[in-house]
Design a protein around this motif. Structure first.
Motif, mmCIF file in Angstrom:
data_model
loop_
_atom_site.group_PDB
_atom_site.id
_atom_site.type_symbol
_atom_site.label_atom_id
_atom_site.label_comp_id
_atom_site.label_asym_id
_atom_site.label_seq_id
_atom_site.Cartn_x
_atom_site.Cartn_y
_atom_site.Cartn_z
ATOM 1 N N PHE A 148 0.838 -1.194 0.000
ATOM 2 C CA PHE A 148 0.000 0.000 0.000
ATOM 3 C C PHE A 148 0.874 1.245 0.000
ATOM 4 O O PHE A 148 1.751 1.404 0.853
ATOM 5 C CB PHE A 148 -0.905 0.000 1.244
ATOM 6 C CG PHE A 148 -1.702 1.270 1.396
ATOM 7 C CD1 PHE A 148 -2.878 1.459 0.699
ATOM 8 C CD2 PHE A 148 -1.272 2.286 2.244
ATOM 9 C CE1 PHE A 148 -3.617 2.624 0.826
ATOM 10 C CE2 PHE A 148 -1.999 3.452 2.394
ATOM 11 C CZ PHE A 148 -3.179 3.624 1.680
ATOM 12 N N VAL A 149 0.632 2.112 -0.948
ATOM 13 C CA VAL A 149 1.336 3.403 -1.005
ATOM 14 C C VAL A 149 0.269 4.482 -1.166
ATOM 15 O O VAL A 149 -0.290 4.667 -2.253
ATOM 16 C CB VAL A 149 2.346 3.460 -2.171
ATOM 17 C CG1 VAL A 149 3.041 4.816 -2.179
ATOM 18 C CG2 VAL A 149 3.359 2.330 -2.071
ATOM 19 N N GLY A 150 -0.030 5.172 -0.088
ATOM 20 C CA GLY A 150 -1.028 6.227 -0.135
ATOM 21 C C GLY A 150 -0.390 7.570 -0.449
ATOM 22 O O GLY A 150 0.667 7.909 0.090
ATOM 23 N N VAL A 151 -1.009 8.300 -1.333
ATOM 24 C CA VAL A 151 -0.501 9.620 -1.704
ATOM 25 C C VAL A 151 -1.657 10.613 -1.638
ATOM 26 O O VAL A 151 -2.822 10.244 -1.812
ATOM 27 C CB VAL A 151 0.108 9.611 -3.123
ATOM 28 C CG1 VAL A 151 1.323 8.694 -3.178
ATOM 29 C CG2 VAL A 151 -0.928 9.185 -4.151
ATOM 30 N N PRO A 152 -1.362 11.885 -1.365
ATOM 31 C CA PRO A 152 -2.436 12.892 -1.379
ATOM 32 C C PRO A 152 -3.166 12.868 -2.711
ATOM 33 O O PRO A 152 -2.553 12.821 -3.778
ATOM 34 C CB PRO A 152 -1.685 14.208 -1.151
ATOM 35 C CG PRO A 152 -0.435 13.811 -0.422
ATOM 36 C CD PRO A 152 -0.061 12.463 -0.974
ATOM 37 N N ALA A 153 -4.503 12.865 -2.643
ATOM 38 C CA ALA A 153 -5.309 12.733 -3.854
ATOM 39 C C ALA A 153 -5.465 14.067 -4.560
ATOM 40 O O ALA A 153 -5.421 15.136 -3.944
ATOM 41 C CB ALA A 153 -6.679 12.163 -3.497
ATOM 42 N N THR A 154 -5.643 13.965 -5.837
ATOM 43 C CA THR A 154 -5.986 15.152 -6.636
ATOM 44 C C THR A 154 -7.379 14.940 -7.211
ATOM 45 O O THR A 154 -7.839 13.804 -7.345
ATOM 46 C CB THR A 154 -4.983 15.355 -7.774
ATOM 47 O OG1 THR A 154 -4.980 14.179 -8.595
ATOM 48 C CG2 THR A 154 -3.591 15.611 -7.214
ATOM 49 N N ALA A 155 -8.051 15.992 -7.533
ATOM 50 C CA ALA A 155 -9.426 15.894 -8.032
ATOM 51 C C ALA A 155 -9.429 15.439 -9.482
ATOM 52 O O ALA A 155 -9.728 16.206 -10.404
ATOM 53 C CB ALA A 155 -10.136 17.229 -7.866
ATOM 54 N N SER A 156 -9.067 14.146 -9.699
ATOM 55 C CA SER A 156 -9.033 13.622 -11.054
ATOM 56 C C SER A 156 -10.431 13.618 -11.674
ATOM 57 O O SER A 156 -10.582 13.787 -12.875
ATOM 58 C CB SER A 156 -8.459 12.201 -11.044
ATOM 59 O OG SER A 156 -9.193 11.393 -10.137
ATOM 60 N N SER A 157 -11.439 13.392 -10.866
ATOM 61 C CA SER A 157 -12.829 13.517 -11.317
ATOM 62 C C SER A 157 -13.633 13.966 -10.111
ATOM 63 O O SER A 157 -13.614 13.327 -9.068
ATOM 64 C CB SER A 157 -13.360 12.186 -11.857
ATOM 65 O OG SER A 157 -13.299 11.181 -10.889
ATOM 66 N N THR A 158 -14.306 15.070 -10.238
ATOM 67 C CA THR A 158 -14.982 15.682 -9.109
ATOM 68 C C THR A 158 -16.310 14.984 -8.837
ATOM 69 O O THR A 158 -17.072 14.694 -9.762
ATOM 70 C CB THR A 158 -15.242 17.168 -9.376
ATOM 71 O OG1 THR A 158 -14.004 17.785 -9.698
ATOM 72 C CG2 THR A 158 -15.850 17.842 -8.166
ATOM 73 N N LEU A 159 -16.565 14.723 -7.584
ATOM 74 C CA LEU A 159 -17.840 14.106 -7.201
ATOM 75 C C LEU A 159 -18.961 15.136 -7.270
ATOM 76 O O LEU A 159 -18.755 16.307 -6.931
ATOM 77 C CB LEU A 159 -17.752 13.563 -5.768
ATOM 78 C CG LEU A 159 -17.167 12.171 -5.570
ATOM 79 C CD1 LEU A 159 -17.057 11.861 -4.086
ATOM 80 C CD2 LEU A 159 -18.012 11.120 -6.262
#
Length: 555
Positions: free
Chosen positions: A17-28
């Motif tokens: 598991f490698v968690g990284v800060p998410a980017t808004a690749s697709s906005t909810l």
């Protein structure tokens, strides 16, 4: 996740598991009436399928205690598939471009009842019009606290055991289209988006040391681990709550725990609680608090099982209980204090016995099972419930005692493995097929065998399979199950929720001849009588009755 690997599936290396800060690749899409916007918190590669993503989220939704030491459980109020989208539109929040395929409504119960429960909607979505196995399907699971109920019951405050958020969204994002320049095909990913409370705005992006980020990291890492395990073919091995309801036992356990934590002498100064009293007055060399909470757990489980076993006598065994090898006598004391008649037997009196108030019946005796079982008289009162809670060398004798005691039943929680005459040392044991053939099929099997399996389905949900390769305690469980069958009882086993590594209980309450009539029933009863006599005769030469130690014989 406790489990065994599916032999039909080749093992694959566990993805790290490698968690990284998410980017808004697709906005909810925004939630109706939401004041704040979704904030992508964390993402990680997902080397597993969308179906295993859903399954992993389901496991965590139904069992929130896996991820929080402050949550007791979730009571499931609604659990429904929503294949009919018209039905879904009437009962769930519509999300643009998504179809809701499942709804779970749960009530989170904290370990500390004073903290109050919280109801929550858990909604499972999939890309509109797509199938679950579609390569481009996106998965989404929303966790939405019921703020209307929170406002009414808790002033709108989210309980501390839940992240201080208005909503959480677990997402499964399919891999982006690959290009000719990609050295490796892109993989799917999982992402956790959060919706801040209006009163508690979140910084963008979330700092790595922020509490919400750390919570997101723990939740996503746990989800990744469970989903990878499912993808590798792991199956659940330890099944709890098969013989008594989880909610009923846990609720009673916490009632008893609070009761025995309460003041023994309210007017005494300084105030003395039961655990504190045990710490100061406990005369044994063992840890008093460990014994207290273990035996409170066994007490709660027994009371719930007895309630359903003995409805005609208000949940009390007609002949009382007999705690064989009762040791410090704490379990006997707890059952006695709760109004259940019975007594405890041990080789010697313990210093702690004199401290109990109200005083239970605790007797010293050196039991000689072969002699006791050779007598024409029953070894214990008819209708007794026999308890072997870590009873050591008496453990394998309980099925025989129960077989010779009319209308009796028993619970064995083995610790040190013994046979009738010696230590049990084998690391493998197999129940003979003829005994498995005598077992009735269970009404339902939470872990069904494959068609080619030779395991009897009644034994599958338990810790030990019918042919063990898991060490001596696995083999000993099977040995005890075999003894139980020889003595005419159907072995029912439970992984008890108690703070002990030796927590597998074996219950004997149903007879193998219950479904038989006439001559078949008579033959089965006579066979058991002959087998018990044979085992007793065989053990007479090797059994050596231990004698009371120290001053025990004077009590």
């Amino acid at each position: 996740m406790a489990g065994t690997k599916n032999p039909s599936k080749a093992p694959t290396p566990r993805a790290r598991f490698v968690g990284v800060p998410a980017t808004a690749s697709s906005t909810l899409p925004s939630l109706p009436s939401a004041v704040t916007s979704w904030l992508p918190a964390l993402s990680a590669a997902a080397p597993f399928s969308l179906s295993n993503f859903y399954h992993a989220v389901e496991i965590q939704t139904l069992n929130p205690e896996y991820n929080s030491s402050t949550i007791l459980r979730a009571d499931i109020l609604v659990n429904e598939d929503l294949e009919d989208q018209e039905q879904a539109k009437q009962s769930v929040i519509e999300m643009e471009s998504y179809d809701c395929v499942r709804r779970i409504r749960r009530k989170l119960q904290p370990k500390q009842t004073r903290d109050g429960s919280m109801e929550q909607e858990c909604l499972f979505y999939r890309t509109a019009g797509s199938e679950e196995d579609a390569e481009d399907a996106e998965g989404l699971v929303l966790l939405l606290p019921d703020f209307e109920l929170l406002q009414r019951d808790n002033g709108g405050v989210v309980p501390y055991y839940h992240p201080q958020l208005a909503a959480l969204a677990f997402r499964y994002l399919p891999p982006p289209p690959s290009t000719s320049t990609d050295s490796e095909p892109p993989s799917a990913s999982i992402q956790l988006d959060v919706l801040a409370l209006p009163s508690s705005p979140l910084p963008t992006p979330l700092p790595l040391d922020h509490r919400i980020y750390r919570t997101a990291l723990a939740l996503l890492k746990s989800l990744h681990s469970v989903a990878c395990g499912l993808d590798e073919g792991y199956q659940k091995r330890v099944h709890h709550d098969l013989l008594a309801g989880k909610e009923e036992v846990q609720d009673l356990y916490h009632v008893l725990k609070e009761k025995y934590r309460a003041d023994l002498v309210p007017l005494h100064e300084p105030r003395i609680t039961f655990p504190r009293w045990m710490l100061h007055e406990w005369k044994e060399s063992t840890d008093p608090q460990k014994h207290l909470w273990e035996d409170v757990a066994v007490t709660a489980w027994l009371i719930v099982v007895w309630k359903h076993m003995y409805p005609e006598t208000e949940g009390k065994p007609p002949g009382g209980f007999v705690d064989l090898g009762c040791g410090n006598g704490l379990l006997t004391y707890l059952l006695h204090s709760e109004g259940y008649p019975g007594y405890g037997l041990d080789l010697r009196a313990r210093k702690s016995w004199a401290s109990y108030n109200p005083s239970p019946t605790l007797l010293t005796t050196s039991l000689d099972p072969p002699t006791l079982l050779s007598s024409p008289e029953p070894p214990f009162p008819a209708g007794s419930f026999l308890i072997g809670n870590h009873a050591d060398e008496l453990t394998p004798w309980l099925p025989l005692f129960a077989a010779k005691t009319p209308n009796s039943a028993f619970l064995n929680i083995p610790c040190c493995p013994h046979t009738h005459v010696d230590r049990f040392t084998s690391k493998e044991y197999k129940i003979p097929p003829e005994f498995l053939d005598s077992l009735p099929s269970p009404p339902a099997d939470p872990s069904p065998a494959s068609p080619s399996s030779t395991h009897h389905p009644l034994l599958l949900p338990f810790y030990a399979p019918t042919s063990s390769n898991g060490g001596r305690m696995h083999a000993y469980q099977l040995y005890l199950a075999h003894l139980t069958l020889i003595c005419g009882f159907i072995p029912e086993r439970e992984a008890l929720r108690m703070p002990s590594t030796k927590n597998i209980g074996q219950l004997g309450r149903k007879r193998v001849w219950d479904a038989l009539d006439g001559k078949e029933r008579e033959v089965a009863i006579r066979r058991v009588q002959e087998e018990v006599e044979r085992m007793v005769k065989s053990a007479k030469e090797g059994w050596k009755a231990r004698k009371p130690e120290g001053k025990a014989g004077e009590h």
